[in-house]
Design a protein around this motif. Structure first.
Motif, PDB file in Angstrom:
ATOM      1  N   VAL A  71       0.820  -1.211  -0.037  1.00 19.52           N
ATOM      2  CA  VAL A  71       0.107  -0.131   0.071  1.00 19.52           C
ATOM      3  C   VAL A  71       0.724   1.485  -0.013  1.00 19.52           C
ATOM      4  O   VAL A  71       0.611   2.210  -0.655  1.00 19.52           O
ATOM      5  N   ARG A  72       2.035   1.165   0.776  1.00 21.61           N
ATOM      6  CA  ARG A  72       2.837   2.312   0.832  1.00 21.61           C
ATOM      7  C   ARG A  72       3.396   2.744  -0.540  1.00 21.61           C
ATOM      8  O   ARG A  72       3.518   3.854  -0.913  1.00 21.61           O
ATOM      9  N   GLN A  73       3.665   1.663  -1.448  1.00 22.89           N
ATOM     10  CA  GLN A  73       4.292   1.991  -2.543  1.00 22.89           C
ATOM     11  C   GLN A  73       3.140   2.520  -3.571  1.00 22.89           C
ATOM     12  O   GLN A  73       3.400   3.522  -4.496  1.00 22.89           O
ATOM     13  N   VAL A  74       1.961   2.107  -3.466  1.00 25.12           N
ATOM     14  CA  VAL A  74       1.034   2.409  -4.419  1.00 25.12           C
ATOM     15  C   VAL A  74       0.417   3.779  -4.068  1.00 25.12           C
ATOM     16  O   VAL A  74       0.087   4.683  -4.928  1.00 25.12           O
ATOM     17  N   ARG A  75       0.612   4.233  -2.725  1.00 23.08           N
ATOM     18  CA  ARG A  75       0.396   5.515  -2.512  1.00 23.08           C
ATOM     19  C   ARG A  75       1.207   6.759  -2.793  1.00 23.08           C
ATOM     20  O   ARG A  75       1.092   7.735  -3.144  1.00 23.08           O
ATOM     21  N   ALA A  76       2.775   6.012  -2.821  1.00 15.13           N
ATOM     22  CA  ALA A  76       3.658   7.095  -3.311  1.00 15.13           C
ATOM     23  C   ALA A  76       3.662   7.206  -4.807  1.00 15.13           C
ATOM     24  O   ALA A  76       3.840   8.300  -5.409  1.00 15.13           O
ATOM     25  N   LEU A  77       3.116   6.188  -5.465  1.00 15.36           N
ATOM     26  CA  LEU A  77       2.700   6.224  -6.874  1.00 15.36           C
ATOM     27  C   LEU A  77       1.628   7.347  -6.992  1.00 15.36           C
ATOM     28  O   LEU A  77       1.905   8.132  -7.862  1.00 15.36           O
ATOM     29  N   ASP A 110       0.846   9.759  -5.517  1.00 15.04           N
ATOM     30  CA  ASP A 110       1.651  11.146  -4.813  1.00 15.04           C
ATOM     31  C   ASP A 110       2.310  11.535  -6.016  1.00 15.04           C
ATOM     32  O   ASP A 110       2.283  12.963  -6.406  1.00 15.04           O
ATOM     33  N   ARG A 111       3.160  10.734  -6.616  1.00 15.15           N
ATOM     34  CA  ARG A 111       3.942  11.269  -7.752  1.00 15.15           C
ATOM     35  C   ARG A 111       2.885  11.690  -9.043  1.00 15.15           C
ATOM     36  O   ARG A 111       3.117  12.745  -9.561  1.00 15.15           O
ATOM     37  N   LEU A 112       1.974  10.814  -9.136  1.00 14.05           N
ATOM     38  CA  LEU A 112       1.052  11.126 -10.215  1.00 14.05           C
ATOM     39  C   LEU A 112       0.429  12.696 -10.033  1.00 14.05           C
ATOM     40  O   LEU A 112       0.062  13.343 -10.564  1.00 14.05           O
ATOM     41  N   ARG A 113      -0.091  12.822  -8.646  1.00 13.57           N
ATOM     42  CA  ARG A 113      -0.620  13.995  -8.419  1.00 13.57           C
ATOM     43  C   ARG A 113       0.083  15.195  -8.555  1.00 13.57           C
ATOM     44  O   ARG A 113      -0.154  16.074  -9.116  1.00 13.57           O
ATOM     45  N   ASN A 114       1.546  15.124  -8.121  1.00 13.15           N
ATOM     46  CA  ASN A 114       2.372  16.114  -8.199  1.00 13.15           C
ATOM     47  C   ASN A 114       2.754  16.631  -9.592  1.00 13.15           C
ATOM     48  O   ASN A 114       2.970  17.568 -10.017  1.00 13.15           O
ATOM     49  N   LEU A 161      -5.587   5.279  -6.637  1.00 11.05           N
ATOM     50  CA  LEU A 161      -5.570   5.808  -7.695  1.00 11.05           C
ATOM     51  C   LEU A 161      -6.808   6.297  -8.214  1.00 11.05           C
ATOM     52  O   LEU A 161      -6.853   7.414  -9.068  1.00 11.05           O
ATOM     53  N   LEU A 162      -7.984   5.896  -7.819  1.00 10.11           N
ATOM     54  CA  LEU A 162      -9.147   6.470  -8.361  1.00 10.11           C
ATOM     55  C   LEU A 162      -9.617   7.812  -8.164  1.00 10.11           C
ATOM     56  O   LEU A 162     -10.104   8.853  -8.987  1.00 10.11           O
ATOM     57  N   PRO A 163      -9.029   8.559  -6.823  1.00  9.45           N
ATOM     58  CA  PRO A 163      -9.280   9.746  -6.441  1.00  9.45           C
ATOM     59  C   PRO A 163      -8.697  10.533  -7.693  1.00  9.45           C
ATOM     60  O   PRO A 163      -9.241  11.860  -7.980  1.00  9.45           O
TER      61      PRO A 163
END
Length: 306
Positions: free
Chosen positions: A85-91, A93-97, A152-154
């Protein structure tokens, strides 16, 4: 048949293909790339970051990203373990930025091809299967999709008209009438169709679409290797008593398809301004080919389902 890819159909769109290392995932990433999309390719097998994969295979997400570039898109490799989950959340965050949001999310995460076992192990009762292997199949084939969508859906609903594609094996209609190999494999593949249906319910108020898509008999890297052939000579697998001593594929292998075929189906839905008509549905690559008029890379429309 004559089919020409529209190289700008998805220009400016940002797609994430989760599980893009090989097989259908690589095919989808390639098809989105040949339609002009920016494609973020994720997976565990990377040439730059060491993650624990269930396969000992040479394909990498960097190779997939390079293929996207060669086909006219923009390929970006981001090593990610979709069970972490931590890696997917980091993904996320990167996409959002970097992009603010995404337009397309393709959940093609699997990794249980070895665990499902060879044909000689199929159709056994539940209690005769290794329980740890069976539960691992569900972790790899179901939990990964839920984790990825949750994170990622958000980003997808940040842009109205977003598309979520869940890749599975078999349409909802086919799987409802056919037992699929084992209780664990059956549950994993049936679940993805239902997950797409459920997420379509969640996405509709935001103008989003969720659809489950299945290839037919996929000539993946692993499938070609099983028959001791390459994409260049795949028909040799149909020759009985081959000189190289390789196993003979059943006659139905004539209707096998490249990973690009189902990928072009995903790209066609993404480019369709009326794609909301697919919401909560499941479709096969051949069904999408008839609907949108595309072909496989060799100009054929293979149909393994009939």
């Amino acid at each position: 048949m004559s089919f020409q890819v529209d190289r700008s159909a998805l220009a400016g769109r940002v797609a994430v293909v989760a599980g893009a290392t090989r097989g259908a995932g690589r095919g989808v990433a390639a098809a989105l790339g040949e339609s002009g999309a920016t494609v973020v390719c994720t997976g565990r097998t990377s040439s730059v970051v060491k993650l624990c994969s269930d396969y000992d295979r040479p394909e990498t997400i960097e190779e997939t990203a390079q293929l996207v570039n060669e086909l006219g898109g923009v390929g970006i490799a981001v090593p990610t373990d979709h069970l972490d989950v931590r890696q997917v959340r980091a993904l996320a965050d990167r996409l959002r930025n970097e992009y603010g949001g995404i337009d397309i999310l393709v959940n093609d995460i699997w990794g249980a091809e070895i665990l499902k076992g060879p044909p000689s192990t199929w159709d056994r009762p539940l209690w005769e299967h290794d329980l740890a292997d069976g539960l691992r199949i569900l972790r790899l084939g179901v939990d990964t999709h839920l984790i990825t969508s949750h994170c990622l859906l958000p980003l997808l609903i940040a842009r109205r008209g977003g598309l979520l594609v869940e890749v599975t094996d078999g349409t909802a209609e086919f799987n409802a009438q056919h037992y699929r190999l084992s209780a664990f494999y059956d549950l994993a593949k049936v679940s993805i169709n239902r997950i797409a249906f459920s997420q379509g319910h969640d996405l509709a108020p935001f103008g989003g679409t969720a659809v489950a898509v299945t290839p037919g008999w996929l000539r993946s890297e692993m499938m070609l290797e099983n028959y001791h052939v390459t994409e260049a000579n795949w028909r040799d697998a149909l020759v009985p008593g081959r000189a190289d001593g390789g196993p003979t594929a059943p006659a139905a292998f004539t209707e096998s398809e490249t990973p690009r075929f189902v990928g072009r189906g995903v790209a066609a839905i993404a480019a369709d301004p009326d794609r909301a008509r697919w919401n909560q549905r499941s479709a096969s690559s051949i069904q999408l080919a008839h609907e949108y008029g595309f072909t496989d890379v060799d100009g054929r429309r293979p149909d393994a389902w009939t």
